[in-house]
Scaffold this active site. Structure first.
Site, mmCIF file in Angstrom:
data_model
loop_
_atom_site.group_PDB
_atom_site.id
_atom_site.type_symbol
_atom_site.label_atom_id
_atom_site.label_comp_id
_atom_site.label_asym_id
_atom_site.label_seq_id
_atom_site.Cartn_x
_atom_site.Cartn_y
_atom_site.Cartn_z
ATOM 1 N N HIS A 199 17.607 3.587 -1.464
ATOM 2 C CA HIS A 199 17.653 5.036 -1.282
ATOM 3 C C HIS A 199 17.507 5.762 -2.617
ATOM 4 O O HIS A 199 16.796 6.755 -2.738
ATOM 5 C CB HIS A 199 18.978 5.410 -0.622
ATOM 6 C CG HIS A 199 18.950 6.771 -0.061
ATOM 7 N ND1 HIS A 199 18.522 7.032 1.215
ATOM 8 C CD2 HIS A 199 19.210 7.960 -0.630
ATOM 9 C CE1 HIS A 199 18.554 8.328 1.416
ATOM 10 N NE2 HIS A 199 18.969 8.916 0.314
ATOM 11 N N CYS A 245 -1.929 -1.295 -0.549
ATOM 12 C CA CYS A 245 -1.159 -0.146 -0.075
ATOM 13 C C CYS A 245 0.344 -0.369 -0.185
ATOM 14 O O CYS A 245 1.130 0.337 0.423
ATOM 15 C CB CYS A 245 -1.537 0.210 1.367
ATOM 16 S SG CYS A 245 -1.203 -1.117 2.526
HETATM 17 C C1 PEP Z 1 3.686 -3.704 2.532
HETATM 18 O O1 PEP Z 1 4.283 -4.622 3.100
HETATM 19 O O2 PEP Z 1 3.327 -3.744 1.320
HETATM 20 C C2 PEP Z 1 3.340 -2.488 3.268
HETATM 21 C C3 PEP Z 1 2.565 -1.569 2.738
HETATM 22 O O3 PEP Z 1 3.889 -2.318 4.497
HETATM 23 P P1 PEP Z 1 5.437 -1.890 4.745
HETATM 24 O O4 PEP Z 1 6.028 -1.517 3.401
HETATM 25 O O5 PEP Z 1 5.394 -0.758 5.691
HETATM 26 O O6 PEP Z 1 6.011 -3.140 5.319
#
Ligand code: PEP
Ligand code: MG
Length: 572
Positions: free
Chosen positions: A200, A503
């Site tokens: 957080h 991402c």
């Molecule tokens: C990841 O796992 O890097 C991702 C982008 O998905 P999440 O953070 O939503 O699991």
């Protein structure tokens, strides 16, 4: 252990250098203020005489009124997310079921402070059993407990002390209600003993753009309040006893970088013109519209499951289409990458959840849910196809891509792509399971693009829970093992000319972003506030330097060494 290296704590005024995980970059020099300690928790104390029990309970209700009054007054002075966090904390303090449990204990003769602890313990147990977002509310519950107990004892309110000049805030970890009222003019950096990149504290610091380092460890306690410290949150260090000339030089260099970042507006490319697309991670229409105000060229990750966390019944295809169209409309010309439901594990979607599992992070989550419930996935894809029509994108040249989370096998990639192609959708897979990275060359022929989720790829490569603060040195995307899997994926993408994005949180780190570009990543998607620093850093160097940084990081023994080696290429 190289990954957690720090100099020993000082007890005699000797200079100290402590090292943690950098979350928001920035360099500041200021005295320390410590978060006021949480109250000691009471033991059972069944000594309240029958005639005094009513007064004992009334004192509790007065304390709750005072605490919630203070939090409400603070909520009235802030907006957006901060207000929501404070209002949620007030709602917990005023919860009738909680008060009922307190009354029951007081009626049995317990002191009100112990009754508060006991009632909270019961709720904490219940919330932890429920798991997911409920479990995340446990910090809020304990925060309310501590505030009420402190009030009952006449102790200072736990949390951030009032300061009237800029200070660096030190804490073991921050409660949501604390972070919601952080004033970036007075709290110029945050450093915590615990926490991780997704805690957080980290999320709020990113939103407020306050330099932040987490997971320093217990040595943080060796630095007393009002000690002047140099916080270098780009590399994750806290130093005492730094030579004033050095302080001046380093703070000035950081300020120069910050002004370059403020003046950067994209699009992103290296100094010699190698393009890297910068995109935003969003969860709904509001976030997408905010992203459209930033330097993001489009959306690289629309986490659809986050809009459904409180839905007990599945929204119809039409309703889903409306929600997706809201996000698509935020970028009428830009690319939008929609991820199908990544339900399960830390993101329980009530209408999707099957029975509870021993080990949910390794269980039926993401695309795996669709193996036994293909209709659920098909309805979502129908919703996406309908959203394209509703938003007018079907006729426009704007790209809309759709990807599946947690793809692990070639068969899954092929199966998902076929379902998308049947509906005229552009199909991709997230690469976040090591098996998918290793098999990327076999998957590419079926896919139109891939996007690497470095958060989960790191968790599964290092066999370390991404939520665990004590494993933060392992859940670090700088781990060369993770970078090697990114490299493997990029090489497979280069052969078939398939776009390979990133991402996960790794895309938000400007130095790591250069490494990722050097490995062959073609787009980077992150929280919008992080993007300008990434773009500005890429613009400073040639693509050959990115490749040199990538080679140095791949060849390192560990995460710290990889980071140091890549920074050394830049002369840092
Ligand atoms: C990841 O796992 O890097 C991702 C982008 O998905 P999440 O953070 O939503 O699991
Ligand atoms: Mg993931």
């Amino acid at each position: 252990m190289a990954d957690t290296k720090s100099s020993a704590p000082s007890t005699d005024g000797e200079p100290v250098i402590l090292k943690g995980k950098s979350v928001v970059p920035g360099t500041v020099f200021a005295p320390v203020t410590w978060v006021t300690d949480r109250p000691e928790l009471p033991g059972p104390d069944k000594t309240v005489a029958e005639g005094e029990r009513e007064a004992e309970f009334e004192a509790f209700t007065r304390a709750v009124d005072t605490v919630s009054g203070r939090l409400s007054a603070r909520a009235a002075t802030v907006e957006g997310n901060a207000r929501q966090v404070l209002e949620a904390t007030v709602a917990i303090a005023k919860d009738r079921a909680w008060a009922k449990k307190v009354r029951k204990s007081v009626n049995a003769g317990q002191t009100n402070v112990y009754a508060v602890k006991q009632a909270t313990d019961d709720f904490v147990e219940m919330f932890l059993k429920a798991g997911g977002v409920m479990a995340e509310r446990v910090t809020d519950l304990m925060d309310v407990r501590d505030r009420v107990i402190a009030e009952l004892r006449g102790e200072p309110e736990p949390g951030i002390p009032d300061v009237d000049s800029p200070h660096v805030l030190f804490a073991d970890d921050l409660a949501p209600a604390d972070t919601a009222t952080l004033d970036p003019e007075l709290i110029v950096a945050v450093v915590t003993e615990k926490g991780g990149a997704t805690s957080h504290t980290a999320i709020i610091a990113r939103q407020l753009d306050i330099p932040c380092i987490v997971a320093i460890g217990v040595n943080l306690r060796s630095i007393a309040a009002e000690t002047e410290v140099l916080v270098d949150a780009a590399v994750g260090t806290v130093e005492t006893g730094v030579d004033p000339a050095d302080v001046e030089k380093r703070v000035a260099a950081a300020a120069e970088l910050a002004s370059k970042v403020r003046g950067w507006h994209g699009p992103a490319e290296t100094a010699d013109g190698h393009r890297v697309q910068l995109l935003a991670n969003v969860q709904d229409g509001a976030a997408a519209r905010q992203a459209a105000e930033s330097v993001a060229e489009g959306i690289g990750l629309f986490r659809t499951e986050l809009g459904f966390l409180s839905e007990t019944t599945e929204p119809s295809v039409e309703e889903q289409a409306d929600r997706y169209a809201e996000v698509l409309s935020a970028f009428p010309e830009g690319k939008v990458v929609i991820r199908t439901l990544d339900a399960g594990s830390d993101k329980p979607v009530p209408y999707v959840m099957a029975e509870s599992e021993e080990n949910p992070a390794l269980g039926v989550r993401g695309l795996r849910i669709a193996r036994t419930n293909q209709e659920l996935l098909e309805r979502q894809l129908d919703g996406i196809a309908l959203a394209l029509k509703k938003s007018g994108r079907e006729e426009s040249s704007a790209q809309t891509w759709v990807m599946a989370p947690m793809v692990a096998t070639v068969y899954e990639a092929q199966w998902f792509a076929a379902l998308c192609h049947e509906r005229g959708l552009v199909a991709g897979a997230m690469i976040e399971v090591p098996a998918a990275a290793l098999m990327a060359d076999k998957m590419m022929p079926y896919l139109d693009f891939v996007s690497i989720g470095t958060n989960d790829l790191t968790q599964y490569t290092m066999a370390a829970d991404r939520m665990s603060a004590s494993l933060a040195h392992l859940t670090d995307p700088w781990q060369p093992a993770v970078l090697r899997l990114v490299h493997t994926t990029c090489r497979a993408g280069a052969v078939t000319r398939t776009a390979v994005g990133v991402c996960g949180e790794a895309a938000a780190d400007p130095i790591l972003a250069c490494v990722l570009a050097g490995l062959g990543v073609t787009s980077l998607s992150a929280a919008p506030p992080a993007l300008a620093a990434v773009g500005a850093q890429l613009g400073e160097i040639d693509f050959a330097v990115c490749r040199e940084m990538a080679a140095a990081a791949l060849d390192a023994d560990g995460a710290e060494e990889a980071k140091t080696a890549a920074a050394a290429v830049l002369g840092l």
